[in-house]
Scaffold this motif. Structure first.
Motif, mmCIF file in Angstrom:
data_model
loop_
_atom_site.group_PDB
_atom_site.id
_atom_site.type_symbol
_atom_site.label_atom_id
_atom_site.label_comp_id
_atom_site.label_asym_id
_atom_site.label_seq_id
_atom_site.Cartn_x
_atom_site.Cartn_y
_atom_site.Cartn_z
ATOM 1 N N THR A 195 -1.963 -11.637 11.690
ATOM 2 C CA THR A 195 -1.769 -12.470 12.876
ATOM 3 C C THR A 195 -0.343 -12.332 13.399
ATOM 4 O OG1 THR A 195 -3.422 -14.050 12.087
ATOM 5 C CG2 THR A 195 -1.890 -14.827 13.772
ATOM 6 N N ARG A 196 0.616 -12.413 12.502
ATOM 7 C CA ARG A 196 2.032 -12.310 12.897
ATOM 8 C C ARG A 196 2.357 -10.918 13.442
ATOM 9 N NH1 ARG A 196 6.200 -14.437 15.128
ATOM 10 N NH2 ARG A 196 8.191 -13.965 14.150
ATOM 11 N N ALA A 197 1.805 -9.886 12.851
ATOM 12 C CA ALA A 197 2.042 -8.523 13.337
ATOM 13 C C ALA A 197 1.537 -8.365 14.768
ATOM 14 C CB ALA A 197 1.377 -7.505 12.414
ATOM 15 N N VAL A 198 0.369 -8.904 15.064
ATOM 16 C CA VAL A 198 -0.177 -8.836 16.421
ATOM 17 C C VAL A 198 0.757 -9.562 17.392
ATOM 18 C CG1 VAL A 198 -2.092 -9.560 17.918
ATOM 19 C CG2 VAL A 198 -2.562 -8.550 15.669
ATOM 20 N N GLU A 199 1.242 -10.726 17.002
ATOM 21 C CA GLU A 199 2.181 -11.479 17.853
ATOM 22 C C GLU A 199 3.452 -10.682 18.116
ATOM 23 O OE1 GLU A 199 2.820 -15.035 15.613
ATOM 24 O OE2 GLU A 199 0.843 -15.849 16.080
ATOM 25 N N LEU A 200 4.009 -10.093 17.069
ATOM 26 C CA LEU A 200 5.258 -9.335 17.215
ATOM 27 C C LEU A 200 5.054 -8.076 18.059
ATOM 28 C CD1 LEU A 200 6.644 -9.743 13.599
ATOM 29 C CD2 LEU A 200 7.588 -10.760 15.684
ATOM 30 N N LEU A 233 -1.196 -1.097 20.758
ATOM 31 C CA LEU A 233 -1.260 -1.439 19.336
ATOM 32 C C LEU A 233 -1.578 -2.920 19.145
ATOM 33 C CD1 LEU A 233 1.742 0.564 17.851
ATOM 34 C CD2 LEU A 233 -0.700 1.010 17.528
ATOM 35 N N ALA A 234 -0.980 -3.767 19.975
ATOM 36 C CA ALA A 234 -1.266 -5.201 19.894
ATOM 37 C C ALA A 234 -2.749 -5.465 20.173
ATOM 38 C CB ALA A 234 -0.385 -5.981 20.869
ATOM 39 N N LEU A 235 -3.315 -4.759 21.134
ATOM 40 C CA LEU A 235 -4.743 -4.925 21.442
ATOM 41 C C LEU A 235 -5.621 -4.422 20.298
ATOM 42 C CD1 LEU A 235 -4.711 -3.800 25.188
ATOM 43 C CD2 LEU A 235 -4.929 -6.135 24.301
ATOM 44 N N ILE A 236 -5.297 -3.249 19.768
ATOM 45 C CA ILE A 236 -6.074 -2.667 18.670
ATOM 46 C C ILE A 236 -6.038 -3.572 17.444
ATOM 47 C CG2 ILE A 236 -6.092 -0.782 16.976
ATOM 48 C CD1 ILE A 236 -5.082 1.021 19.352
ATOM 49 N N TYR A 237 -4.835 -4.012 17.072
ATOM 50 C CA TYR A 237 -4.722 -4.840 15.874
ATOM 51 C C TYR A 237 -5.235 -6.259 16.113
ATOM 52 C CZ TYR A 237 -2.929 -1.096 13.153
ATOM 53 O OH TYR A 237 -2.846 0.081 12.459
ATOM 54 N N CYS A 297 4.918 -5.757 9.503
ATOM 55 C CA CYS A 297 4.162 -5.135 8.415
ATOM 56 C C CYS A 297 2.908 -5.974 8.214
ATOM 57 C CB CYS A 297 5.009 -5.116 7.147
ATOM 58 S SG CYS A 297 4.161 -4.455 5.703
ATOM 59 N N THR A 298 1.806 -5.317 8.030
ATOM 60 C CA THR A 298 0.557 -6.011 7.760
ATOM 61 C C THR A 298 -0.215 -5.251 6.689
ATOM 62 O OG1 THR A 298 -1.462 -6.948 8.710
ATOM 63 C CG2 THR A 298 -0.724 -4.848 9.618
ATOM 64 N N GLY A 299 -1.029 -5.960 5.957
ATOM 65 C CA GLY A 299 -1.827 -5.327 4.916
ATOM 66 C C GLY A 299 -3.273 -5.740 5.004
ATOM 67 N N VAL A 300 -4.143 -4.851 4.544
ATOM 68 C CA VAL A 300 -5.566 -5.148 4.489
ATOM 69 C C VAL A 300 -6.115 -4.663 3.152
ATOM 70 C CG1 VAL A 300 -6.275 -3.005 5.651
ATOM 71 C CG2 VAL A 300 -7.791 -4.995 5.698
ATOM 72 N N ARG A 301 -6.915 -5.513 2.536
ATOM 73 C CA ARG A 301 -7.560 -5.125 1.277
ATOM 74 C C ARG A 301 -8.664 -4.141 1.597
ATOM 75 N NH1 ARG A 301 -7.731 -6.730 -3.838
ATOM 76 N NH2 ARG A 301 -6.668 -8.707 -3.497
ATOM 77 N N ARG A 302 -8.689 -3.063 0.862
ATOM 78 C CA ARG A 302 -9.705 -2.026 1.049
ATOM 79 C C ARG A 302 -10.965 -2.469 0.304
ATOM 80 N NH1 ARG A 302 -8.556 2.596 3.949
ATOM 81 N NH2 ARG A 302 -9.886 3.587 2.450
ATOM 82 N N THR A 303 -12.069 -2.476 0.997
ATOM 83 C CA THR A 303 -13.303 -2.931 0.385
ATOM 84 C C THR A 303 -13.994 -1.822 -0.404
ATOM 85 O OG1 THR A 303 -14.486 -2.482 2.450
ATOM 86 C CG2 THR A 303 -13.728 -4.736 2.074
ATOM 87 N N CYS A 304 -13.741 -0.574 -0.057
ATOM 88 C CA CYS A 304 -14.313 0.558 -0.783
ATOM 89 C C CYS A 304 -13.165 1.389 -1.330
ATOM 90 C CB CYS A 304 -15.156 1.422 0.155
ATOM 91 S SG CYS A 304 -16.551 0.556 0.861
#
Length: 113
Positions: A64-69, A42-46, A105-112
């Protein structure tokens, strides 16, 4: 998982947890998938997703913090997701194996949307 229990897990003061909690309380959908997975892949994927979103200029929060954790996590991880009611944001939740604690927890804005 009951919505109320998920709300209690999102007590962090990071921007993503606060926004995910707000999305949940404002009618966003949520799911917590059965089973667990190792944190290492998961760390690699994210980490790849972090690089991708940066290159594309896609807005994220706490990625960034989620990948670190996740890279430091030694136990299995359970995954969940919250989507805002309008579909503009998706939040990924990384929980302990038994679902009793939020790791990241991480969030991403959906472009579509």
């Amino acid at each position: 998982m009951e919505r109320e229990l998920l709300e209690r897990l999102l007590v962090g003061n990071d921007e993503a947890s606060v926004a995910a909690l707000a999305a949940l309380r404002c009618g966003g959908s949520h799911v917590l998938w059965e089973g667990t997975t190792s944190a290492e892949p998961l760390a690699l994927i994210y980490g790849r997703r972090l690089r991708h979103t940066r290159r594309r200029g896609i807005e994220t929060t706490n990625l960034t913090r989620a990948v670190e954790l996740l890279a430091r996590q030694q136990q299995q991880v359970r995954l969940g997701e919250i989507r805002t009611a309008d579909g503009s944001w998706t939040f990924m939740l990384f929980l302990t194996e038994d679902g009793s604690r939020l790791i990241a927890c991480t969030g991403v804005r959906r472009t579509c949307v």
